[in-house]
Design a protein around this motif. Sequence first.
Motif, PDB file in Angstrom:
ATOM      1  N   LEU A 725      30.395  30.948  32.593  1.00 29.84           N
ATOM      2  CA  LEU A 725      29.592  32.173  32.602  1.00 29.84           C
ATOM      3  C   LEU A 725      29.378  32.650  34.029  1.00 29.84           C
ATOM      4  O   LEU A 725      29.514  33.846  34.330  1.00 29.84           O
ATOM      5  N   GLU A 726      29.054  31.733  34.921  1.00 25.70           N
ATOM      6  CA  GLU A 726      28.840  32.096  36.320  1.00 25.70           C
ATOM      7  C   GLU A 726      30.129  32.634  36.938  1.00 25.70           C
ATOM      8  O   GLU A 726      30.103  33.551  37.766  1.00 25.70           O
ATOM      9  N   GLY A 727      31.267  32.065  36.526  1.00 27.10           N
ATOM     10  CA  GLY A 727      32.545  32.566  37.030  1.00 27.10           C
ATOM     11  C   GLY A 727      32.816  33.995  36.587  1.00 27.10           C
ATOM     12  O   GLY A 727      33.314  34.826  37.367  1.00 27.10           O
ATOM     13  N   ARG A 728      32.480  34.316  35.318  1.00 23.93           N
ATOM     14  CA  ARG A 728      32.648  35.689  34.842  1.00 23.93           C
ATOM     15  C   ARG A 728      31.782  36.657  35.658  1.00 23.93           C
ATOM     16  O   ARG A 728      32.216  37.754  36.009  1.00 23.93           O
ATOM     17  N   LEU A 729      30.561  36.246  35.952  1.00 29.93           N
ATOM     18  CA  LEU A 729      29.657  37.116  36.709  1.00 29.93           C
ATOM     19  C   LEU A 729      30.108  37.246  38.163  1.00 29.93           C
ATOM     20  O   LEU A 729      29.962  38.309  38.768  1.00 29.93           O
ATOM     21  N   ALA A 730      30.646  36.169  38.718  1.00 25.54           N
ATOM     22  CA  ALA A 730      31.144  36.242  40.095  1.00 25.54           C
ATOM     23  C   ALA A 730      32.293  37.238  40.196  1.00 25.54           C
ATOM     24  O   ALA A 730      32.433  37.942  41.208  1.00 25.54           O
ATOM     25  N   SER A 731      33.124  37.336  39.143  1.00 23.62           N
ATOM     26  CA  SER A 731      34.225  38.299  39.176  1.00 23.62           C
ATOM     27  C   SER A 731      33.706  39.733  39.160  1.00 23.62           C
ATOM     28  O   SER A 731      34.351  40.648  39.675  1.00 23.62           O
ATOM     29  N   LEU A 732      32.522  39.942  38.582  1.00 21.41           N
ATOM     30  CA  LEU A 732      31.903  41.268  38.602  1.00 21.41           C
ATOM     31  C   LEU A 732      31.556  41.712  40.019  1.00 21.41           C
ATOM     32  O   LEU A 732      31.556  42.902  40.332  1.00 21.41           O
ATOM     33  N   LEU A 733      31.213  40.749  40.864  1.00 20.39           N
ATOM     34  CA  LEU A 733      30.903  41.087  42.247  1.00 20.39           C
ATOM     35  C   LEU A 733      32.092  41.743  42.923  1.00 20.39           C
ATOM     36  O   LEU A 733      31.945  42.652  43.738  1.00 20.39           O
ATOM     37  N   VAL A 734      33.292  41.283  42.581  1.00 21.56           N
ATOM     38  CA  VAL A 734      34.508  41.775  43.227  1.00 21.56           C
ATOM     39  C   VAL A 734      34.927  43.119  42.641  1.00 21.56           C
ATOM     40  O   VAL A 734      35.224  44.071  43.370  1.00 21.56           O
ATOM     41  N   ASP A 735      34.950  43.199  41.302  1.00 21.99           N
ATOM     42  CA  ASP A 735      35.404  44.435  40.647  1.00 21.99           C
ATOM     43  C   ASP A 735      34.578  44.662  39.389  1.00 21.99           C
ATOM     44  O   ASP A 735      34.875  44.096  38.334  1.00 21.99           O
ATOM     45  N   PRO A 736      33.567  45.499  39.453  1.00 21.04           N
ATOM     46  CA  PRO A 736      32.663  45.655  38.308  1.00 21.04           C
ATOM     47  C   PRO A 736      33.300  46.379  37.119  1.00 21.04           C
ATOM     48  O   PRO A 736      32.791  46.305  36.003  1.00 21.04           O
ATOM     49  N   LEU A 737      34.412  47.059  37.332  1.00 26.59           N
ATOM     50  CA  LEU A 737      35.042  47.787  36.229  1.00 26.59           C
ATOM     51  C   LEU A 737      36.064  46.945  35.479  1.00 26.59           C
ATOM     52  O   LEU A 737      36.228  47.085  34.269  1.00 26.59           O
ATOM     53  N   SER A 738      36.741  46.055  36.192  1.00 29.29           N
ATOM     54  CA  SER A 738      37.810  45.285  35.553  1.00 29.29           C
ATOM     55  C   SER A 738      37.337  43.954  34.992  1.00 29.29           C
ATOM     56  O   SER A 738      38.027  43.333  34.185  1.00 29.29           O
ATOM     57  N   ALA A 739      36.180  43.480  35.420  1.00 26.67           N
ATOM     58  CA  ALA A 739      35.713  42.162  34.980  1.00 26.67           C
ATOM     59  C   ALA A 739      35.426  42.168  33.476  1.00 26.67           C
ATOM     60  O   ALA A 739      35.051  43.188  32.892  1.00 26.67           O
ATOM     61  N   ASP A 740      35.613  41.003  32.865  1.00 24.18           N
ATOM     62  CA  ASP A 740      35.518  40.852  31.413  1.00 24.18           C
ATOM     63  C   ASP A 740      34.078  40.544  31.008  1.00 24.18           C
ATOM     64  O   ASP A 740      33.700  39.396  30.789  1.00 24.18           O
ATOM     65  N   VAL A 741      33.243  41.571  30.894  1.00 25.60           N
ATOM     66  CA  VAL A 741      31.856  41.377  30.477  1.00 25.60           C
ATOM     67  C   VAL A 741      31.760  40.850  29.047  1.00 25.60           C
ATOM     68  O   VAL A 741      30.924  39.982  28.763  1.00 25.60           O
ATOM     69  N   PRO A 742      32.599  41.332  28.091  1.00 27.14           N
ATOM     70  CA  PRO A 742      32.523  40.763  26.737  1.00 27.14           C
ATOM     71  C   PRO A 742      32.714  39.250  26.705  1.00 27.14           C
ATOM     72  O   PRO A 742      32.103  38.575  25.869  1.00 27.14           O
ATOM     73  N   ALA A 743      33.532  38.713  27.613  1.00 25.80           N
ATOM     74  CA  ALA A 743      33.714  37.259  27.645  1.00 25.80           C
ATOM     75  C   ALA A 743      32.413  36.566  28.013  1.00 25.80           C
ATOM     76  O   ALA A 743      32.076  35.505  27.459  1.00 25.80           O
ATOM     77  N   ALA A 744      31.663  37.144  28.940  1.00 25.71           N
ATOM     78  CA  ALA A 744      30.359  36.571  29.297  1.00 25.71           C
ATOM     79  C   ALA A 744      29.395  36.643  28.120  1.00 25.71           C
ATOM     80  O   ALA A 744      28.651  35.693  27.848  1.00 25.71           O
ATOM     81  N   LEU A 745      29.427  37.758  27.400  1.00 25.94           N
ATOM     82  CA  LEU A 745      28.553  37.892  26.230  1.00 25.94           C
ATOM     83  C   LEU A 745      28.931  36.897  25.138  1.00 25.94           C
ATOM     84  O   LEU A 745      28.056  36.347  24.457  1.00 25.94           O
TER      85      LEU A 745
END
Length: 821
Positions: A725-745
């Motif tokens: 989960l933390e890895g998914r959120l860390a990817s949001l820091l880099v690119d908030p549009l391409s990161a897989d938010v559904p995977a975190a959910l």
Amino acid sequence: MRYVCIHGHFYQPPRENPWLDEVEVQDSAAPYHDWNARVTAECYWPNAAARLLGHGDRITAIVNNYAGLSFNIGPTLCAWFARHEPDLLEQIIAADRLSRERHAGHGNALAQAYGHAILPLANARDKATQVCWGIREFVSRFGRQPEGMWLPETAVDTPTLEVLATYNIAFTILAPHQARRVRPIGQTAWTNVNAEQLDTSLPYLCRLSSGKQIVLFFYHATLAHEVAFGGLLNSGDRFVERLLAAFAPDAQIPQLVHLATDGESYGHHHRFGEMALAFALDEIERGGLARLTNYGEYLALYPPRWEVEIVKNTSWSCAHGVERWRADCGCHVGGQPGWSQQWRAPLRAALDWLGNQIDQLFIRRGSRVLSDPWAARDDYIEVLLNHTPEQVEEFCARHARKALTPSEKGLVLKLLEMQRHRLLMFTSCGWFFDELSGLETTQILGYAARAVELAAECGLELETGLVEHLRQAHSNLPDRGDGAQVYARQVKPARVDFPRTVANQAICAILEQAQSCPVPTAFTLTRTDYEEDTYGTTALSVGRMTVASRLTLETNEYAFTVLKFTGHDVHCVVSETLIGAEYAQVKNDLLQTFARHSLSEVVRALDRAFGEVYYTAKDLLLEDRRRVLARVSEGVLEHLEEAYRQLYRENQRLMEYLRELDVPLPQGFSLAAGFLVNRAFARAVTNLVQKGNDGEELDEILAETRKWQVPLEMKEVEDMMRLALEGRLASLLVDPLSADVPAALRLLDVFDRLSLTPNLWQAQTLFARVCQRHLRSLLSRRAHEEKAAQQVSLLRRLGERLGFYAVEGIPLDEWELNQTK
């Protein structure tokens, strides 16, 4: 005008193995790797990202307490942050920058004397070096000169204050019982005071016999005690109430209410203490109840109108002055009935003796190659802060009497490393606790042992004398004996020399096959030759390896051979003298002998060529030993799993029949079912985390769990999912549009399905950082970019699941299009 200043002294004893320059795993800190990591997770990081709660106990803001808190970070802890938690260190440094903007250039951060030694018990040179190193370490981190310095344990005497003043330290903080008498500046009559009589709202000028002066702040002892021991951090409201109640209601002059405690009170000693602190700082500032300040700003605004004389040789944590660090004064932390601390005096005597011997050697050998050995020691901190070949060359050029040969440079570095460990062996924690054989005391004895080893390499044998002195220090535990036995059993086995380092790498290489073995920070290793042959479960490796010390630049090359009998049983030998043609011949003979499958002949050949000293898996460094043997064990578990699966297949009908008849499964069947289900469970979660599976496999396993009524082992699975989960959120820091938010959910959904309540602190912090960096841009783009609008909607759902009400001052229910006010 009312001012509030809360000071936190953040510090951990240095815990690095003196030979490895790394903190080894400490089981008492579980589930964390070591106590530095544990206290960082419980206190240091939470204070850099503290939660403010509001509507329905949901998060309304995440704040950096260091920006509102006066603080000092122990230099050795800061060095650990720089290596292991650089993001945290940057948050702390950024907080100091922000505080300077808020407080007219005066920062919240104070320096600290370097090694947490009790300075009144140190000699004059050690006082100067500890202060000098503390200042220069501070400058390297914070980019400015410190205005104030924290004294370890607030232990003080007049010579210590003279050293602070010599190095232009403007102020320090003491406990009120350390003030002896006071008087208004310009008057002659003194008034004796005690802790209850001293007005702690004032800064005091302390005039020194040299003509220099320093300002002393005496903290509010009652408030400090209530924070540290009285449960005041259980309620942020109560904390604010007590701070405000400390102001005199009818005062006509500015007042400062300030307190100082261990910073670990805020989160480590008192869970969620950082939240109470964050609430108090926010409530005071937002409500205009008082002005938050720091000592530098307050001193600039309101110079002292009173002066003070101190009670010499006192501290904040010993009612008997500084006796806790040299005598059985009665101060302890709650040890067993009948225990005493009579070991403290002989331990102090032993290390004082060793320090004197080392200093004589340092002058005798150092004066031949250094213009001023003591000036070189003071300057050595620059090498420690930036230990590069270029820095070493520049240091030697600046301090050497002449151009140095490589061996003379090595001597200089060994002498200075000897001095560094000699300073660290006086770390106060070694005397603070109740038992001679405890972690903190064995740690300082480790520094003593390393200093002794370096002294021997510089021509003076000191270990015999040290051991004789340590015999006078007796443990409270009969099986631990005295200091000499503690030294032999608990300190010396931690020693890691070049041959053991070579053996460690060679054994790991043959047991792990293609896995890279971490190299300890203190060394560099280069394999210059290697050949390996295998037969069945046995193997033989022969090679050469160069080892270099990063700290002393000493280097050497060794030949090694490892004979593996089974998956974990190895016989390793190392030689410094086996070189050239002789090495080539021995290597060829060994490989030929092994090729004939004669292991006994190989062992005899090893004894002839390398001698009878050998290493086995038990000689591996602790973490390497655990990692290697865990991998060996995993292979065994795979075979065991297949055996259990066969057992299950053969008896499945019987097991189901017993279940239908409501007959408890025999223990053997339950064990087999539990083992298989948990292995499958771990694999299913791994697949879900790594491949984003839809969870059907997990549903089947949960059904099997209910069917056979076996408990699931959740801890490792929970940690794996939390990190994902933390890895998914860390990817949001880099690119908030391409990161897989559904995977975190989906991961949060799985936590719910498994009825897990993970620690979401890091995930929440990452989410807040994502919003801080990208939210306003996404909100501005959502009206004309469908992707941005979709991502904002997903982020809102994620924020709600993570417990937020608002981020960046914007409530989550206002994030959707056409709803922002």
